[in-house]
Each structure stands twice: as structure tokens, then as C-alpha cells.
Design an enzyme around this catalytic site. Structure first.
Site, short mmCIF file in Angstrom:
data_model
loop_
_atom_site.label_atom_id
_atom_site.label_comp_id
_atom_site.label_asym_id
_atom_site.label_seq_id
_atom_site.Cartn_x
_atom_site.Cartn_y
_atom_site.Cartn_z
N HIS A 90 -2.91 3.53 -1.71
CA HIS A 90 -2.37 4.89 -1.72
C HIS A 90 -2.13 5.33 -3.16
CE1 HIS A 90 1.89 3.74 -2.51
NE2 HIS A 90 1.66 2.71 -1.71
N ASP A 92 -0.05 8.13 -3.84
CA ASP A 92 1.26 8.76 -4.01
C ASP A 92 2.26 7.71 -4.46
OD1 ASP A 92 1.22 7.65 -1.26
OD2 ASP A 92 3.23 8.50 -1.12
N ASP A 123 2.29 -0.12 -7.40
CA ASP A 123 2.47 0.43 -6.05
C ASP A 123 2.12 1.91 -6.02
OD1 ASP A 123 3.29 0.71 -3.40
OD2 ASP A 123 5.39 0.98 -3.94
N GLU A 156 2.04 7.77 1.71
CA GLU A 156 2.58 6.51 2.24
C GLU A 156 4.06 6.37 1.91
OE1 GLU A 156 3.87 2.39 2.50
OE2 GLU A 156 3.71 3.57 0.65
N GLU A 157 4.45 6.72 0.69
CA GLU A 157 5.83 6.53 0.28
C GLU A 157 6.80 7.44 1.02
OE1 GLU A 157 6.56 4.05 -1.27
OE2 GLU A 157 5.15 3.56 -2.87
N HIS A 423 9.33 0.78 -6.90
CA HIS A 423 10.37 1.73 -6.46
C HIS A 423 11.53 1.81 -7.43
CE1 HIS A 423 9.12 1.80 -1.91
NE2 HIS A 423 8.06 1.70 -2.71
#
Length: 454
Positions: A90, A92, A123, A156-157, A423
Site C-alpha cells: 500500500h 498510503d 510501511d 489500508e491505514e 506509525h
């Protein structure tokens, strides 16, 4: 041991990969228009689509998904009668959090102490580059032995389910014999790991209202119901004295069977301050892979700077609940909603809104694809054997793919090892891990094609 023709090729491609990752990281592709302009995600989607076209992919398309975001699809045909492998990542990313806490600009890929720093570096924009490197290595060494589909998600996030719903509406699009989800990570740098389980998630916003408007705390405080205090009580009810998650009716006593996570290692990885205890009970693996976990993600209330002496009339919070394999996310959402409503004090008005949800996932690690991956990782990480671990995070698409294609074998690898700090501020990726996992993926595709011919 299997020969390793891909190592030198991937090593020679790493400078190009760094340049490309820097270009992709530069997009502020948070899939929330309240945080970043939609044009940032659209730019990242175009970048991915252009990269696929440059690699010879056909039918490249930027898909408008039902949640208003875009995912990118492409097909690279392989030999006749070859199996089909779907590669997922992903583009995003999570919001950056406290920008002042970043040591280098979050959307500028920066090398420091042998790692590449930037939001999305691990990520999961790094996952996009992992797939591209593996395919380039194959093309430089005899060609790609399978049909390859690539899908790069754009939300996705956020957990808003756009790609899942699109896949359900177009079930032929992502059909494959095997799926490599490039959004997990090794247990630690240098230890090759596939992720066997993912916790699902549900995300709720809870709002508490007690007054028509704020009141002077000297004139009314002590009798006027404070919405912020009520919200704090509600949120506190979600944890037992030891910090364990307590949602009425939701089991929280499962035990993890598999790779263990020593507490000292976890404290170091999580950067727990000296003297501060961990929360919950049972082993660390039980707590982060096998049991539900609630987190308060944010609270809307007056900031400390500029606060006035007022009783608050309204307060709001976003609450995330991670749901382990074996528990249904829909049921967990219902239980969490009921808990929040039941524990709101003083007759305060409470409203709960669901903003995201995804089911947990458990892989079949006995499948032939896992044997092919174990052999591939053994080559890419000499002297190491493949480990299987859980992951506390969620990838909602996994369950959608498993339901749509029950015969498909789903594997999870990636770049999000503990040092990556995904994150969080100062997210980074290990270029050595990117290189080794790209080599492993190339070998996996060769091994998997051979296993299907056998």
C-alpha cells in the site's frame, strides 16, 4: 543450498531503489483529506502506475474504490500455464504525529546510521520497492516464471475498506494461486519471519454531551456534569487495574502458541522507559498476538495552552480495538459499542460511530507456498531458518482475499521489523532488509513456479 543468482543483481539495483523510494516517500499520502490533500494520494497512485508500466505490466489501472480512494493494479503475464501470484503493498501512510519529534523531515528520505528514514519507508512504500526489485532481478536472470498481479492499496491505514469492497464487486480481478502480502515484517532485523496471524480491528468514535454549552467552572463546577470527565471515566472502564483490555463480554485470555517474545526484548523494542511496567498479564506474545487490545487514539478537548476555567459540555475520542484470530470483528464492534454506552456515567448522552473495521487473519503455514518461501529465505538469509510469528496489526484485505479465493495460499512478509518504528515518529527502513527480502521474493517466485510444475 539453492544457488543465489539474484543477490548481485539486487545489490546493483539498490541505488536506484533508494532514489525511487525517496520519490514515493515525498508524497504526503495520508488517505484522510482532513490531514493531507487528496492530490498527494493521487500523485502517489500515478507514481506506482507509471512504475508498473515501465516494468512491462499490462492492464495497468488506477482503480477508484468505494471509499473514495484509489488503488493501483497491473498484470505481468508469465509463461503459458504458469501459476498466478498476487503481490500486495500500500502507498498510503499514517499521519506523521508530532513533526517536531522527527529528527529529519518526515517526507524526505534521509539516511542516518545505516537506515533510511521517512514516513512510509517501511510501511509500506518500501514494500512497493521490494516487489519491484524482485521482479527486476528475475527479468535480469532469465525472466519472471509466473503470472504476476500487483495491487497497491490507497487506504489500508484508514481501514475504510475501499479495496475490499472493490475486490468483492470484481472477484476475478485479484484471483491468484498465491498471494504475497508485503506489509508485515521480520521478528527482528536479520531473522527471516513470515507472519502467521493478524489481529483484526474495529475503530469507533465516541462523543459525550452533557450541557448546551461550556460553563464557568467557578460558578457551576461541582454540580454541572463535565463531559470530559464523563468521557475519561468511560475510557478508563476499558482497562482492568493491570492495564488488560476489559470489554464486557469479550474474551481476553487466549494463549499464543509459537515464537515467544522475551519481555526484555519487547521493552527494548517498544522503548519503554526505565521503571515503567508493561500492562496486562500473560506472556508478551499472548498480549500482542492472541488477545484483544484497546487503544485510545485521540481525544477532542481543549489543549492545555489557552485552556479556560470551564466545565466542558462536549468531548469526543477515537477508540481502536485490535481483535485476535478466533474472534469476530463485527461482534467485537457490537460489544465495544454496548460497553461504551453502558459505562457512560451520570446519564450523559453518548453517541458511538463506527469508522473502520477488519477481520483477523490466520494463515495455513503447512501449504506448499510456505515451503517455497522457507527455501527462499534460507538462501537470502544464510544460516537462518524461517520463523513464524503473529502480528498485532491488521490488514483487512487478507480475509477478503481468503474468502474470495479459498484455494489461494497467502503469505505475509515485509519490512516492518521493530526498529522500523512504523506509525511512530522517525519511521525507517533497513536497506539491508529491503535487499534481502527482494532476493527472497525472487527466489520464492522461482520455487513456487517449480513446485506447481512438479
Amino acid at each position: 543450498m539453492t544457488a543465489n543468482p539474484f543477490s548481485g543483481t539486487v545489490a546493483s539495483l539498490m541505488p536506484r531503489a533508494r532514489t525511487e523510494l525517496a520519490e514515493l516517500v515525498a508524497f504526503r499520502s495520508v488517505a484522510d483529506p482532513a490531514v493531507a490533500p487528496r492530490s498527494e494520494c493521487e500523485g502517489a497512485a500515478r507514481w506506482v502506475a507509471d512504475a508498473l508500466r515501465a516494468e512491462g505490466f499490462q492492464d495497468v489501472a488506477v482503480l477508484d474504490t468505494p471509499d473514495g480512494t484509489q488503488s493501483v493494479y497491473g498484470l505481468l503475464p508469465g509463461p503459458e500455464d504458469a501459476p498466478t501470484v498476487l503481490l500486495y503493498a500500500h502507498y498510503d501512510v499514517q499521519p506523521i504525529g508530532d513533526e517536531d519529534a522527527w529528527l529529519t523531515p518526515p517526507f524526505e528520505l534521509t539516511e542516518r546510521d545505516g537506515r533510511w528514514y521517512g514516513r512510509g519507508a517501511a510501511d509500506c512504500k518500501g514494500g512497493v520497492l521490494m516487489h519491484l526489485l524482485a521482479l527486476r532481478a528475475l527479468r535480469a536472470n532469465g525472466g519472471v516464471p509466473v503470472n504476476v498481479k500487483v495491487i497497491v492499496e490507497g487506504s489500508e491505514e484508514q481501514g475504510t475498506g475501499g479495496l475490499e469492497r472493490y475486490a468483492e464487486e470484481h472477484p476475478e480481478l485479484l484471483a491468484a494461486d498465491a498471494v504475497v502480502i508485503g506489509d508485515a515484517g521480520n521478528f527482528r532485523v536479520g531473522l527471516p519471519t513470515v507472519t502467521a496471524t493478524l489481529r483484526g480491528m474495529t475503530m469507533l468514535r465516541v462523543r459525550v454531551d452533557t450541557l448546551e454549552g461550556n460553563l464557568h467552572s467557578g460558578q457551576f463546577g461541582g454540580a454541572a456534569p463535565d463531559a470530559l470527565a464523563a468521557l475519561i471515566r468511560v475510557l478508563d472502564s476499558l482497562r482492568a487495574e493491570d492495564g488488560s483490555t476489559t470489554v464486557d463480554g469479550l474474551a481476553a485470555d487466549a494463549v499464543w502458541e509459537g515464537l515467544e517474545y522475551p519481555e526484555a526484548d519487547f521493552r527494548k523494542d517498544a522503548k519503554v522507559l526505565d521503571g515503567v511496567g508493561l500492562i496486562g498479564h500473560g506472556s508478551v506474545a499472548d498480549r500482542i498476538w492472541a488477545r484483544p487490545a484497546v487503544t485510545v487514539l485521540g481525544i477532542d478537548c481543549p489543549p492545555v495552552v489557552g485552556a479556560t476555567p470551564s466545565v466542558q459540555a462536549h468531548a469526543r475520542a477515537t477508540v481502536s480495538l485490535r481483535v485476535p484470530p478466533g474472534q469476530d470483528a463485527v461482534t467485537a464492534t457490537e460489544l465495544l459499542t454496548a460497553h461504551l454506552e453502558a459505562h457512560t456515567p451520570w446519564g450523559a448522552r453518548v453517541a458511538v460511530e463506527q469508522v473502520g473495521q477488519g477481520q483477523a487473519f490466520r494463515a495455513d503455514t503447512s501449504s506448499p507456498a510456505y515451503t517455497a518461501m522457507a527455501d527462499a529465505l534460507r538462501v537470502a538469509y544464510p544460516g537462518q531458518e524461517m520463523q513464524t510469528a503473529g502480528q498485532g496489526g491488521s490488514i483487512p484485505l487478507c480475509n477478503t482475499l481468503a474468502a474470495l479465493y479459498p484455494e489461494a495460499e497467502i503469505l505475509l512478509i515485509g519490512l516492518s521489523e521493530p526498529e522500523a518504528q512504523i506509525h511512530a515518529v522517525n519511521e525507517s527502513v533497513s536497506p539491508e532488509e529491503l535487499e534481502r527480502l527482494a532476493v527472497a521474493e525472487a527466489h520464492f517466485l522461482v520455487n513456487y513456479a517449480a513446485s506447481r510444475r512438479a
